[in-house]
Design an enzyme around this catalytic site. Structure first.
Site, mmCIF file in Angstrom:
data_model
loop_
_atom_site.group_PDB
_atom_site.id
_atom_site.type_symbol
_atom_site.label_atom_id
_atom_site.label_comp_id
_atom_site.label_asym_id
_atom_site.label_seq_id
_atom_site.Cartn_x
_atom_site.Cartn_y
_atom_site.Cartn_z
ATOM 1 N N PHE A 123 0.851 -1.210 0.084
ATOM 2 C CA PHE A 123 0.092 -0.038 0.027
ATOM 3 C C PHE A 123 0.827 1.116 0.013
ATOM 4 O O PHE A 123 2.014 1.225 0.488
ATOM 5 C CB PHE A 123 -0.921 0.094 1.040
ATOM 6 N N ASP A 124 0.338 2.324 -0.643
ATOM 7 C CA ASP A 124 0.784 3.536 -0.695
ATOM 8 C C ASP A 124 0.271 4.449 0.271
ATOM 9 O O ASP A 124 0.703 5.690 0.624
ATOM 10 C CB ASP A 124 1.031 4.337 -2.124
ATOM 11 N N VAL A 125 -1.215 4.281 0.543
ATOM 12 C CA VAL A 125 -2.028 5.135 1.331
ATOM 13 C C VAL A 125 -2.741 4.297 2.445
ATOM 14 O O VAL A 125 -3.138 3.438 2.301
ATOM 15 C CB VAL A 125 -2.894 5.624 0.222
ATOM 16 N N GLN A 152 1.197 7.686 2.511
ATOM 17 C CA GLN A 152 0.357 8.857 2.530
ATOM 18 C C GLN A 152 -0.558 8.465 3.778
ATOM 19 O O GLN A 152 -0.958 7.497 3.591
ATOM 20 C CB GLN A 152 -0.483 9.182 1.304
ATOM 21 N N ARG A 208 -4.225 0.347 -4.135
ATOM 22 C CA ARG A 208 -2.961 0.558 -3.178
ATOM 23 C C ARG A 208 -3.342 1.303 -1.845
ATOM 24 O O ARG A 208 -2.322 2.025 -1.267
ATOM 25 C CB ARG A 208 -1.713 1.362 -4.123
#
Lengths: 301, 301
Positions: free
Chosen positions: A34-36, A68, A241
């Site tokens: 994951f990015d967020v 994020q 993501r």
């Protein structure tokens, strides 16, 4: 006790959630996906006024890894700036841009998603000053003072938690919706979280109007997807993501599942029990005893 | 628009109501059947502040023939004495003993029908002073002031129309019911009658509590039979010799039918239409264009 307008027809979960506490390899694999990370706050980062140990270290670790972080709250009484002050007072480093409250969600929905004719752009608000502050930057607000006559330019009625709810405000709101105004609510929780459920929530402010009008408002808070759409509109992330983190299966985890996010993480420091996560109709993909259990992979400490 | 807690499972009417306007013999036969006439007021005797022609003469004729007249109203803001003043101001001779309001109904229900333990006899009221005046003669009232701590002796929460409804009163009421207090409402009309349905009614005061508690109050107003039981408790009449007179099929006429009164008389000077009386699911036994059409048999004028 909270009422939800979200469809209960969403297919029930059947998978077995993965328990990650103590599983360093599993956590590393999870984080890499994951990015967020969307965080529910009360019951995840803190409880009432008590910050959970490790909350700050966990947020810092995620930021250091380039994730994020978004704080998602159904709190409608505070503007994002006010809510940021609350996080700061609790000792959590944050900035206003990371905060997504139901009042901000409503503001975005009204200004960018609703198509209001030019002569119907005013919003009549039942709620505290935080809502009006958040709305005022992008919308016109109609006064709810007893001195005001009915305002023909009101095209939206927005109902949030209002400690100063009164008969006159309810009568005006009813009148405006009957005349065609869009009926919105910041959220529909019937009681406040973590008050021992002693105090009425934003949903209870809408209840008289729902009874009089015979219809429900569109809710801009969790678990309603209008809020997820507004979050995506602002952060423009890849849903596959992104991961929703929360303590309540029926609101937080449901919000992530119905939003088709790549991940959902349940923590056991709030409302839902392990049994609810593992055997309930709405199950997270993974769960932890507490959020800070993620720190097992923090090699930089 | 008003919500009703009355069961909708009562068998639908199938008979053809008899139209009595201009039918002197039919009216004489009708009048001879009854000793007691229960009157809905607004829409039958007057509309708003306008007294219908012939109202007084009709009431006088009935009294002269030895009939008991009872004014039955869901108005919860006034005591019977206050309501009697309203009738007097409209020019209707009446006395307090002929008036049966939902506030009085609640008072009787609490003091004579509920069995409250000695240490749980206080009533927490959401409503106007009329309710408190009516209750005070037979019950202890708990204060709703912000200065008051939670009162352990509260055994009943009674919700009526309250122009001063506020957040604190709702929180206290919720707390008391959660702790075991009986949840009552004077009536459950969502809006006020004859206001162009602009203003919230007593039912809308209960709506936040219904949402929070997930349960309905016992209503002491029409069409709920708790009110009929209270009327019978006071006047001790033979139900087969009593007739309910009203303009609304779904509240007034239903109230008489479900109360198994001998008669129901609909009048066309209010809410329900001729079609509703003749073809609807809830039909009166007889109907008139207007109440004063009864005067055709008044030989003493």
């Amino acid at each position: 006790m909270a009422t939800s307008a979200t469809s209960s027809e969403y297919p029930a979960s059947t998978h077995t959630p993965r328990y990650l506490t103590g599983d360093a390899a599993g956590i590393q694999e999870f984080l890499d996906k994951f990015d967020v990370f969307l965080f529910d706050c009360d019951g995840v980062l803190w409880s009432g006024d008590h910050l959970f140990p490790g909350t700050n270290e966990t947020l810092e670790m995620l930021r250091r890894k380039g994730k994020q972080v978004v704080f998602v709250t159904n709190n409608s009484t505070k503007s994002r700036a006010d809510y940021n002050k609350k996080l700061t007072a609790l000792g959590i480093p944050s900035n206003t841009e990371e905060i997504f409250s139901s009042s901000y969600s409503a503001s975005i929905y009204i200004s960018r998603i609703l198509s209001l004719p030019p002569n119907k752009r005013k919003v009549f608000v039942i709620g505290e000053t935080g809502i009006e502050q958040e709305l005022a930057s992008e919308n016109d607000i109609a006064s709810g003072d007893a001195s005001t006559l009915l305002d023909p330019e009101v095209g939206v009625v927005l109902v949030g938690l209002d400690f100063h709810i009164n008969y006159f405000k309810l009568a005006l709101a009813y009148h405006y919706v009957r005349r065609g105004a869009v009926f919105l609510a910041t959220n529909i929780d019937s009681t406040l979280p973590n008050s021992g459920t002693l105090f009425p929530g934003a949903g209870s402010m809408s209840a008289p109007l729902i009874m009089m009008l015979g219809k429900e408002p569109t809710s801009l808070g969790k678990p309603n997807q209008a809020m997820m759409d507004a979050i995506e509109g602002k952060f423009r992330f890849d849903r596959s993501r992104a991961c929703m983190v929360g303590d309540r299966a029926n609101t937080d985890i449901r919000f992530g599942i119905e939003g088709r996010l790549g991940g959902t993480l349940g923590v056991l420091t709030g409302v839902s029990s392990k049994e609810e996560f593992v055997e309930g109709d709405v199950r997270p993909k993974v769960y932890l005893d507490r959020l800070a259990d993620l720190l097992i992979v923090d090699q930089d400490r």
